[in-house]
Design a protein around this motif. Sequence first.
Motif, mmCIF file in Angstrom:
data_model
loop_
_atom_site.group_PDB
_atom_site.id
_atom_site.type_symbol
_atom_site.label_atom_id
_atom_site.label_comp_id
_atom_site.label_asym_id
_atom_site.label_seq_id
_atom_site.Cartn_x
_atom_site.Cartn_y
_atom_site.Cartn_z
ATOM 1 N N PRO A 227 0.747 -1.192 0.042
ATOM 2 C CA PRO A 227 -0.037 0.055 0.029
ATOM 3 C C PRO A 227 0.734 1.351 0.051
ATOM 4 C CG PRO A 227 -0.807 -1.581 1.543
ATOM 5 C CD PRO A 227 0.449 -2.054 1.180
ATOM 6 N N ALA A 228 2.146 1.301 0.128
ATOM 7 C CA ALA A 228 3.007 2.261 -0.417
ATOM 8 C C ALA A 228 3.160 3.223 0.842
ATOM 9 C CB ALA A 228 2.443 2.996 -1.476
ATOM 10 N N ILE A 229 3.920 4.406 0.631
ATOM 11 C CA ILE A 229 4.504 5.068 1.722
ATOM 12 C C ILE A 229 3.133 5.988 2.316
ATOM 13 C CG2 ILE A 229 5.545 7.405 2.305
ATOM 14 C CD1 ILE A 229 7.328 4.783 1.365
ATOM 15 N N GLY B 102 -3.221 6.148 -0.749
ATOM 16 C CA GLY B 102 -4.422 6.612 0.162
ATOM 17 C C GLY B 102 -4.972 5.342 0.400
ATOM 18 N N PRO B 103 -6.167 5.235 1.112
ATOM 19 C CA PRO B 103 -6.847 3.752 1.621
ATOM 20 C C PRO B 103 -7.171 2.886 0.680
ATOM 21 C CG PRO B 103 -7.957 5.947 2.407
ATOM 22 C CD PRO B 103 -6.956 6.384 1.364
ATOM 23 N N ILE B 104 -6.645 1.714 1.005
ATOM 24 C CA ILE B 104 -6.787 0.566 0.161
ATOM 25 C C ILE B 104 -8.020 -0.376 0.641
ATOM 26 C CG2 ILE B 104 -5.867 -1.565 -1.250
ATOM 27 C CD1 ILE B 104 -4.629 1.321 -1.913
ATOM 28 N N PRO C 205 -11.361 -1.093 -7.441
ATOM 29 C CA PRO C 205 -10.263 -0.546 -8.523
ATOM 30 C C PRO C 205 -9.098 -0.036 -7.771
ATOM 31 C CG PRO C 205 -12.483 0.308 -8.655
ATOM 32 C CD PRO C 205 -12.561 -0.441 -7.328
ATOM 33 N N GLU C 206 -8.971 0.451 -6.394
ATOM 34 C CA GLU C 206 -7.833 0.939 -5.587
ATOM 35 C C GLU C 206 -6.775 -0.325 -5.633
ATOM 36 O OE1 GLU C 206 -11.223 3.545 -4.261
ATOM 37 O OE2 GLU C 206 -10.962 1.182 -4.779
ATOM 38 N N ARG C 207 -7.503 -1.518 -5.157
ATOM 39 C CA ARG C 207 -6.640 -2.687 -4.936
ATOM 40 C C ARG C 207 -5.897 -3.151 -6.209
ATOM 41 N NH1 ARG C 207 -5.223 -5.969 -0.498
ATOM 42 N NH2 ARG C 207 -6.481 -4.769 0.715
ATOM 43 N N LYS C 208 -6.677 -3.041 -7.401
ATOM 44 C CA LYS C 208 -6.166 -3.613 -8.437
ATOM 45 C C LYS C 208 -5.096 -2.757 -8.926
ATOM 46 C CE LYS C 208 -10.125 -6.307 -10.162
ATOM 47 N NZ LYS C 208 -11.166 -6.246 -11.235
ATOM 48 N N ARG C 209 -5.274 -1.497 -8.597
ATOM 49 C CA ARG C 209 -4.299 -0.535 -9.203
ATOM 50 C C ARG C 209 -3.090 -0.625 -8.528
ATOM 51 N NH1 ARG C 209 -3.574 5.348 -7.033
ATOM 52 N NH2 ARG C 209 -2.442 6.253 -8.422
ATOM 53 N N MET C 210 -3.172 -0.836 -6.917
ATOM 54 C CA MET C 210 -1.903 -0.985 -6.341
ATOM 55 C C MET C 210 -1.325 -2.266 -6.604
ATOM 56 S SD MET C 210 -2.223 -2.341 -2.269
ATOM 57 C CE MET C 210 -2.609 -3.997 -2.501
ATOM 58 N N SER C 211 -2.013 -3.316 -7.108
ATOM 59 C CA SER C 211 -1.467 -4.673 -7.688
ATOM 60 C C SER C 211 -0.584 -4.306 -8.711
ATOM 61 C CB SER C 211 -2.412 -5.573 -7.750
ATOM 62 O OG SER C 211 -3.217 -6.169 -6.755
ATOM 63 N N LYS D 206 -2.750 0.496 11.856
ATOM 64 C CA LYS D 206 -4.130 1.048 11.015
ATOM 65 C C LYS D 206 -4.774 -0.081 10.422
ATOM 66 C CE LYS D 206 -3.168 5.301 12.061
ATOM 67 N NZ LYS D 206 -3.546 6.088 13.049
ATOM 68 N N ARG D 207 -4.425 -1.607 10.408
ATOM 69 C CA ARG D 207 -5.079 -2.558 9.860
ATOM 70 C C ARG D 207 -6.085 -3.109 10.603
ATOM 71 N NH1 ARG D 207 -1.678 -4.904 5.661
ATOM 72 N NH2 ARG D 207 -0.939 -3.149 4.391
ATOM 73 N N PRO D 208 -7.365 -3.700 9.870
ATOM 74 C CA PRO D 208 -8.184 -4.381 11.015
ATOM 75 C C PRO D 208 -7.497 -5.405 11.628
ATOM 76 C CG PRO D 208 -9.045 -3.808 8.626
ATOM 77 C CD PRO D 208 -7.543 -3.550 8.835
#
Length: 244
Positions: free
Chosen positions: A38-40, A73-75, A82-88, A218-220
């Motif tokens: 998930p980056a910086i 940003g949040p994943i 889409p955010e998770r696919k972008r991260m991948s 910050k993770r569940p």
Amino acid sequence: MIDQQIDIATKDGKTTTFITHPERGGPFPVIIFYMDAPAIREELRDMARRLGTSGYYVMLPNLYYRSGVMELGPIPPDPEAPERKRMSGFMNSINIAMVMEDTKALLAYAETQPAADTKIVGTVGYCMSGRYAVNAATHFPDRVKAAASIYGTHLATDQPDSPHLAASKTKAELYFACAETDIYAPQEIIDKVKQAMEGTNNEVEIYPGTHHGFAFPKRPVYHRDAAERHWERLLALYRRNLAQ
């Protein structure tokens, strides 16, 4: 503590790198902190600061600079988001060879800094970057004295740079912290790593009752006791191997 964020020139551009270290008492051994997928984000900067307060010059580079991104940003947890696919996509855009080139550039920069002692280096990588932390030990064996993979992925592959083959390529002490339940590093992979590390001073430890990502507040799936244990193990690893 002194915090700064600077652009460090690499073979492929510039990686924006967060650096933190104590104000007094240097030069300090260098720790390269490789980010997770998930980056910086401020969560990682805070973890870097915690390492730095123990007497280290900590470098947290943006590994996605080639894609022109830094903070995602949040994943969402939904794998179809889409955010998770972008991260991948970003995660799959880099590899061990690229990150080792980045590491070379980071160390070259640190050599110019009075607060950094680049003869004594430790690494740590979370998630996708466990393999990068371990490979730094094999690519820079004269400098990297200790490497830690925290719920790392791709730990046992059929490639010559697979992390599970690292013990024969470095004298650095290696530590693998593994979640008990981890679809990205299932038990059969952990068993391969354990088998490859037999007869060495390296350790593969499974953290009971944990899931992938347990060290991130910050993770569940954050598991406070396991997260604190990982800090204890990590700092002890560095104390043993990074003494000046």
